[in-house]
Design an enzyme around this catalytic site. Structure first.
Site, PDB file in Angstrom:
ATOM      1  N   ARG A 193       0.813  -1.208   0.000  1.00 27.20           N
ATOM      2  CA  ARG A 193       0.000   0.000   0.000  1.00 27.20           C
ATOM      3  C   ARG A 193       0.850   1.263   0.000  1.00 27.20           C
ATOM      4  O   ARG A 193       0.328   2.352  -0.062  1.00 27.20           O
ATOM      5  CB  ARG A 193      -0.925   0.003   1.212  1.00 27.20           C
ATOM      6  CG  ARG A 193      -2.026  -1.028   1.121  1.00 27.20           C
ATOM      7  CD  ARG A 193      -2.993  -0.902   2.274  1.00 27.20           C
ATOM      8  NE  ARG A 193      -3.570   0.416   2.385  1.00 27.20           N
ATOM      9  CZ  ARG A 193      -4.560   0.873   1.643  1.00 27.20           C
ATOM     10  NH1 ARG A 193      -5.078   0.105   0.708  1.00 27.20           N
ATOM     11  NH2 ARG A 193      -5.027   2.095   1.811  1.00 27.20           N
ATOM     12  N   ARG A 197       8.858   5.778  -5.385  1.00 30.74           N
ATOM     13  CA  ARG A 197       8.974   6.436  -6.691  1.00 30.74           C
ATOM     14  C   ARG A 197      10.356   7.050  -6.844  1.00 30.74           C
ATOM     15  O   ARG A 197      10.878   7.669  -5.918  1.00 30.74           O
ATOM     16  CB  ARG A 197       7.906   7.519  -6.826  1.00 30.74           C
ATOM     17  CG  ARG A 197       6.489   6.976  -6.705  1.00 30.74           C
ATOM     18  CD  ARG A 197       5.458   8.083  -6.713  1.00 30.74           C
ATOM     19  NE  ARG A 197       4.129   7.552  -6.426  1.00 30.74           N
ATOM     20  CZ  ARG A 197       3.166   8.226  -5.856  1.00 30.74           C
ATOM     21  NH1 ARG A 197       3.357   9.479  -5.490  1.00 30.74           N
ATOM     22  NH2 ARG A 197       1.986   7.669  -5.625  1.00 30.74           N
ATOM     23  N   ARG A 276      -7.856  -4.704  13.868  1.00 29.89           N
ATOM     24  CA  ARG A 276      -7.261  -3.566  14.561  1.00 29.89           C
ATOM     25  C   ARG A 276      -8.305  -2.456  14.607  1.00 29.89           C
ATOM     26  O   ARG A 276      -9.093  -2.280  13.666  1.00 29.89           O
ATOM     27  CB  ARG A 276      -6.028  -3.053  13.822  1.00 29.89           C
ATOM     28  CG  ARG A 276      -4.927  -4.076  13.680  1.00 29.89           C
ATOM     29  CD  ARG A 276      -4.272  -4.410  14.999  1.00 29.89           C
ATOM     30  NE  ARG A 276      -3.505  -3.280  15.522  1.00 29.89           N
ATOM     31  CZ  ARG A 276      -2.943  -3.272  16.725  1.00 29.89           C
ATOM     32  NH1 ARG A 276      -3.094  -4.308  17.541  1.00 29.89           N
ATOM     33  NH2 ARG A 276      -2.240  -2.218  17.130  1.00 29.89           N
ATOM     34  N   ARG A 307      -0.193   8.984  13.521  1.00 35.62           N
ATOM     35  CA  ARG A 307      -0.351  10.149  12.653  1.00 35.62           C
ATOM     36  C   ARG A 307      -1.299  11.153  13.281  1.00 35.62           C
ATOM     37  O   ARG A 307      -2.028  10.838  14.234  1.00 35.62           O
ATOM     38  CB  ARG A 307      -0.844   9.741  11.271  1.00 35.62           C
ATOM     39  CG  ARG A 307      -2.247   9.138  11.228  1.00 35.62           C
ATOM     40  CD  ARG A 307      -2.650   8.814   9.794  1.00 35.62           C
ATOM     41  NE  ARG A 307      -4.002   8.286   9.714  1.00 35.62           N
ATOM     42  CZ  ARG A 307      -4.651   8.042   8.578  1.00 35.62           C
ATOM     43  NH1 ARG A 307      -4.051   8.290   7.413  1.00 35.62           N
ATOM     44  NH2 ARG A 307      -5.873   7.557   8.577  1.00 35.62           N
ATOM     45  N   GLU A 332      -3.962   9.902  16.046  1.00 40.66           N
ATOM     46  CA  GLU A 332      -4.494   8.564  15.820  1.00 40.66           C
ATOM     47  C   GLU A 332      -3.513   7.503  16.317  1.00 40.66           C
ATOM     48  O   GLU A 332      -2.317   7.577  16.066  1.00 40.66           O
ATOM     49  CB  GLU A 332      -4.737   8.391  14.316  1.00 40.66           C
ATOM     50  CG  GLU A 332      -5.303   7.073  13.877  1.00 40.66           C
ATOM     51  CD  GLU A 332      -5.554   7.042  12.376  1.00 40.66           C
ATOM     52  OE1 GLU A 332      -5.123   6.066  11.729  1.00 40.66           O
ATOM     53  OE2 GLU A 332      -6.154   8.007  11.844  1.00 40.66           O
ATOM     54  N   TYR A 380      -9.903  -5.226   3.628  1.00 42.50           N
ATOM     55  CA  TYR A 380      -9.710  -3.780   3.652  1.00 42.50           C
ATOM     56  C   TYR A 380     -10.025  -3.229   2.270  1.00 42.50           C
ATOM     57  O   TYR A 380      -9.476  -3.682   1.270  1.00 42.50           O
ATOM     58  CB  TYR A 380      -8.276  -3.407   4.036  1.00 42.50           C
ATOM     59  CG  TYR A 380      -8.093  -1.903   4.091  1.00 42.50           C
ATOM     60  CD1 TYR A 380      -8.392  -1.207   5.254  1.00 42.50           C
ATOM     61  CD2 TYR A 380      -7.684  -1.189   2.973  1.00 42.50           C
ATOM     62  CE1 TYR A 380      -8.280   0.169   5.307  1.00 42.50           C
ATOM     63  CE2 TYR A 380      -7.554   0.189   3.018  1.00 42.50           C
ATOM     64  CZ  TYR A 380      -7.855   0.862   4.183  1.00 42.50           C
ATOM     65  OH  TYR A 380      -7.754   2.226   4.224  1.00 42.50           O
ATOM     66  N   ASP A 382     -10.676   0.502  -0.057  1.00 44.14           N
ATOM     67  CA  ASP A 382     -10.843   1.937  -0.219  1.00 44.14           C
ATOM     68  C   ASP A 382     -12.288   2.191  -0.650  1.00 44.14           C
ATOM     69  O   ASP A 382     -13.006   1.277  -1.074  1.00 44.14           O
ATOM     70  CB  ASP A 382      -9.877   2.470  -1.278  1.00 44.14           C
ATOM     71  CG  ASP A 382      -8.440   2.487  -0.788  1.00 44.14           C
ATOM     72  OD1 ASP A 382      -8.230   2.685   0.422  1.00 44.14           O
ATOM     73  OD2 ASP A 382      -7.525   2.303  -1.612  1.00 44.14           O
TER      74      ASP A 382
END
Length: 408
Positions: A193, A197, A276, A307, A332, A380, A382
């Site tokens: 995930r 680059r 989780r 975060r 978080e 999971y 999106d």
């Protein structure tokens, strides 16, 4: 008749609550609302959507913070992006999108770096000016014997992808906090995930379309449920036998789309699937902007949270209507979920996958029930993936149930 209200149904009504109902949808999140909308529009079905929560939208639900003018994503940051033309066309029926492009930064040893790891991150970290070719050669060398391999655990996979120094700085400790597990004991697939680059592109997503709903997530979800054939009944527990829209009273009478936890549906008969959950700690600062970005990760082990989300920065186009004297931040952190917690991320060990497949087999034998969404399929997703899976499930399974003419 089923009305078009979005609100709490009257459970004390003595009339048969299923009179005039063609489909019951359990869960008013993106999956359930997509199915309900399609059923009402395409099959002219009368749909009853129930949700145990007091709001629609599932984990995409948002509300405005009156003190700051920020739109709070109540279950953590939600960023819409997709390369699927069908999904993009579909969501634009209910909302338009801002030009927001998601970028993430991380703090490591008192210095801020751009994520995902890119040429800018690499050059900043090594105080260098590597070209893409030089950066690739550097990382291959730092990966050592793991270069070009396909490790099964996250720790070795991370080293093979970006070399040991970058992995240990930005990934290892962050991931250990996120999962409360040594990365050597986590599956390698988790790290897929986070791309790497070898240019200066620090956009988090590389999808064709990206943005945030112009007038917020909740307004978007309400439009999905606006068909007069859809009724949304909130604060309704599918497993509470004292109210009429419960599992034992409904299943077998009308088709059901269930988007809750699959193990809960079967009363945890085979055991609990592990998840989780996420805890949020709200902090307010007497300033217009604290981090200068929407999401700041914290890569070091001595910072207890993973975060911080500064909601104002998701919507710079609203700056004139926001309070310049205060900003709100949610910090978080992650921990193992119990039955009373909100499940966010499936742990997905080999044992969990095996247990899920046993539940999936039971789900396949449940008459007239379609299991969907992240909770119903222990996955999971999106947002765009949830919508696409709902559209596909409607096409292949739900529409035929609603339009069959064989009298069954």
């Amino acid at each position: 008749m089923v009305d078009g209200r979005v609100g709490v149904g009257d459970a004390s009504d003595k009339a048969d609550v299923l009179d005039g109902v063609d489909l019951v949808v359990v869960g008013a999140g993106l999956y359930g609302l997509t199915v309900a909308q399609q059923a009402a529009e395409r099959a002219r079905a009368r749909v009853l959507v129930i949700d145990v929560r007091g709001h629609i939208g599932g984990n995409a639900y948002s509300s405005m913070d009156e003190r700051t003018g920020a739109e709070i994503h109540r279950y953590g940051a939600h960023l819409f992006h997709t390369s699927n033309p069908r999904v993009w066309e579909y969501v634009n029926r209910f909302t338009s999108f801002t030009s927001y492009t998601h970028r993430v930064y991380t703090t490591h040893r008192g210095e801020v770096y751009p994520l995902p790891i890119n040429l800018g991150t690499i050059n900043q970290f090594f105080h260098a000016h590597y070209t893409p070719r030089q950066a690739k050669e550097l990382i291959e060398g730092q990966a050592g014997e793991l270069a070009g391999s396909d490790p099964s655990n996250l720790n070795d996979k991370g080293v093979s992808l970006i070399g040991r120094p970058l992995y240990e700085a930005f990934i290892k400790n962050y991931t250990a906090k996120q999962w409360d597990t040594d990365p050597a004991d986590l599956p390698a697939g988790i790290i897929k995930r986070l791309p790497v680059r070898f240019d200066y592109d620090n956009r988090y997503f590389k999808d064709t379309w990206e943005g945030l709903p112009v007038d917020g997530y909740t307004a978007w979800m309400r439009r999905m449920a606006a068909d007069p054939l859809i009724r949304v009944q909130l604060d309704t527990d599918f497993f509470d036998a004292s109210q009429p829209v419960n599992r034992d009273a409904v299943v077998g009478r009308v088709p059901v789309v269930y988007t809750g936890p699959v193990d809960r549906y079967f009363d945890y008969a085979l055991g609990d699937l592990k998840w989780r959950t996420v805890d949020f700690d709200e902090v307010r600062y007497p300033e217009a902007d604290h981090y200068g970005c929407p999401v700041m990760n914290f890569a070091d082990p001595d910072t207890p949270y993973t975060r911080a989300i500064e909601f104002k920065n998701f919507n710079p186009e609203r700056r004139s209507s926001q309070n310049p004297g205060e900003t709100v931040v949610w910090r978080e952190s992650s921990r193992a979920a119990g039955r009373g917690d909100e499940p966010y991320y499936p742990v997905n060990t080999a044992a969990d996958r095996a247990l899920y497949h046993r539940y999936a087999a039971k789900a396949g034998e449940e008459p007239g029930v379609v299991f969907g969404g992240r909770l119903g399929t222990y996955a999971y997703y999106d947002m765009h993936q949830v919508i696409n899976s709902a559209l596909v499930a409607y096409d292949k399974r739900i529409h035929p149930m609603l339009t069959r003419t064989d009298g069954q």
